[in-house]
Design a protein around this motif. Structure first.
Motif, PDB file in Angstrom:
ATOM      1  N   PRO A 166       0.822  -1.228   0.000  1.00 39.49           N
ATOM      2  CA  PRO A 166       0.000   0.000   0.000  1.00 39.49           C
ATOM      3  C   PRO A 166       0.848   1.267   0.000  1.00 39.49           C
ATOM      4  O   PRO A 166       0.758   2.090   0.901  1.00 39.49           O
ATOM      5  CB  PRO A 166      -0.821  -0.132   1.273  1.00 39.49           C
ATOM      6  N   ALA A 167       1.678   1.419  -1.023  1.00 47.37           N
ATOM      7  CA  ALA A 167       2.521   2.601  -1.126  1.00 47.37           C
ATOM      8  C   ALA A 167       2.375   3.280  -2.475  1.00 47.37           C
ATOM      9  O   ALA A 167       3.025   4.276  -2.731  1.00 47.37           O
ATOM     10  CB  ALA A 167       3.979   2.221  -0.895  1.00 47.37           C
ATOM     11  N   GLY A 168       1.527   2.740  -3.340  1.00 47.57           N
ATOM     12  CA  GLY A 168       1.316   3.336  -4.647  1.00 47.57           C
ATOM     13  C   GLY A 168       0.568   4.649  -4.546  1.00 47.57           C
ATOM     14  O   GLY A 168      -0.171   4.911  -3.594  1.00 47.57           O
ATOM     15  N   GLY A 169       0.771   5.485  -5.527  1.00 48.94           N
ATOM     16  CA  GLY A 169       0.150   6.810  -5.526  1.00 48.94           C
ATOM     17  C   GLY A 169      -1.366   6.780  -5.458  1.00 48.94           C
ATOM     18  O   GLY A 169      -1.978   7.579  -4.740  1.00 48.94           O
ATOM     19  N   ALA A 170      -1.980   5.859  -6.202  1.00 47.83           N
ATOM     20  CA  ALA A 170      -3.446   5.788  -6.195  1.00 47.83           C
ATOM     21  C   ALA A 170      -3.974   5.394  -4.819  1.00 47.83           C
ATOM     22  O   ALA A 170      -4.953   5.972  -4.328  1.00 47.83           O
ATOM     23  CB  ALA A 170      -3.917   4.791  -7.250  1.00 47.83           C
ATOM     24  N   ILE A 171      -3.338   4.438  -4.186  1.00 49.01           N
ATOM     25  CA  ILE A 171      -3.787   3.992  -2.863  1.00 49.01           C
ATOM     26  C   ILE A 171      -3.593   5.103  -1.838  1.00 49.01           C
ATOM     27  O   ILE A 171      -4.490   5.402  -1.054  1.00 49.01           O
ATOM     28  CB  ILE A 171      -3.048   2.707  -2.440  1.00 49.01           C
TER      29      ILE A 171
END
Length: 173
Positions: free
Chosen positions: A122-127
């Motif tokens: 959970p480190a992506g930009g969308a998340i």
């Protein structure tokens, strides 16, 4: 390039619309967007730097795994896309390896949806952006890294896409 154009358009809108800087900086949407933007650029730069440096190592290690157990190619796609946060970079890195190892092209087609593992960490930009914008508190990262709001939907969707692709590939190819 897309991000640069978007930022230039936002700047243009602010100048033409004479947006009050004090009101803009105090708005919750601006703060959440700024946090999301910094997270997206930071993760992208970090991932690009890391992958470019260790690319020969990754290709060599995944090549050995696929050589020994070809069925694990889909798992390699999944986990590498989780690390890279990019389907394109994952396919660019691993598909030439699959062809060099003489994997069946039909198998690479049904395994293709496995490169959707970017939700795993959970480190992506969308998340991060979705969590920052959610004021209800329902979208969150749990106490442990792998129990966030996107885990179950992502795993179910990816597994069902791979399974459906497998069935379709057996009828078509």
């Amino acid at each position: 390039m897309v991000q640069i154009v978007m930022l230039c358009c936002a700047c243009f809108i602010m100048v033409i619309g004479r947006v009050d800087k004090a009101k803009l900086a105090s708005g919750s949407v601006f703060r959440a967007g700024l946090i999301g933007m910094a997270a997206v650029y930071g993760v992208s730069w970090m991932t690009s730097t890391f992958f470019n440096f260790y690319k020969p190592f990754f290709v060599q290690e995944f090549g050995e795994v696929v050589n020994n157990l070809p069925i694990l190619f889909g798992l390699c796609l999944f986990f590498l896309s989780a690390v890279l946060f990019s389907q394109g970079a994952t396919i660019t890195a691993l598909m030439p390896l699959a062809m060099a190892l003489n994997l069946n092209p039909a198998d690479t087609v049904w395994m293709f949806p496995a490169c959707n593992g970017y939700f795993l960490i959970p480190a992506g930009g969308a998340i991060i952006g979705c969590i920052a914008f959610d004021r209800t508190g329902t979208t969150k990262i749990g106490k442990y890294i792998f129990n966030h709001s996107y885990m179950l939907p992502g795993l179910v969707t990816t597994a069902s896409q791979v399974a459906i692709g497998y069935v379709i590939s057996k009828f078509i190819f």
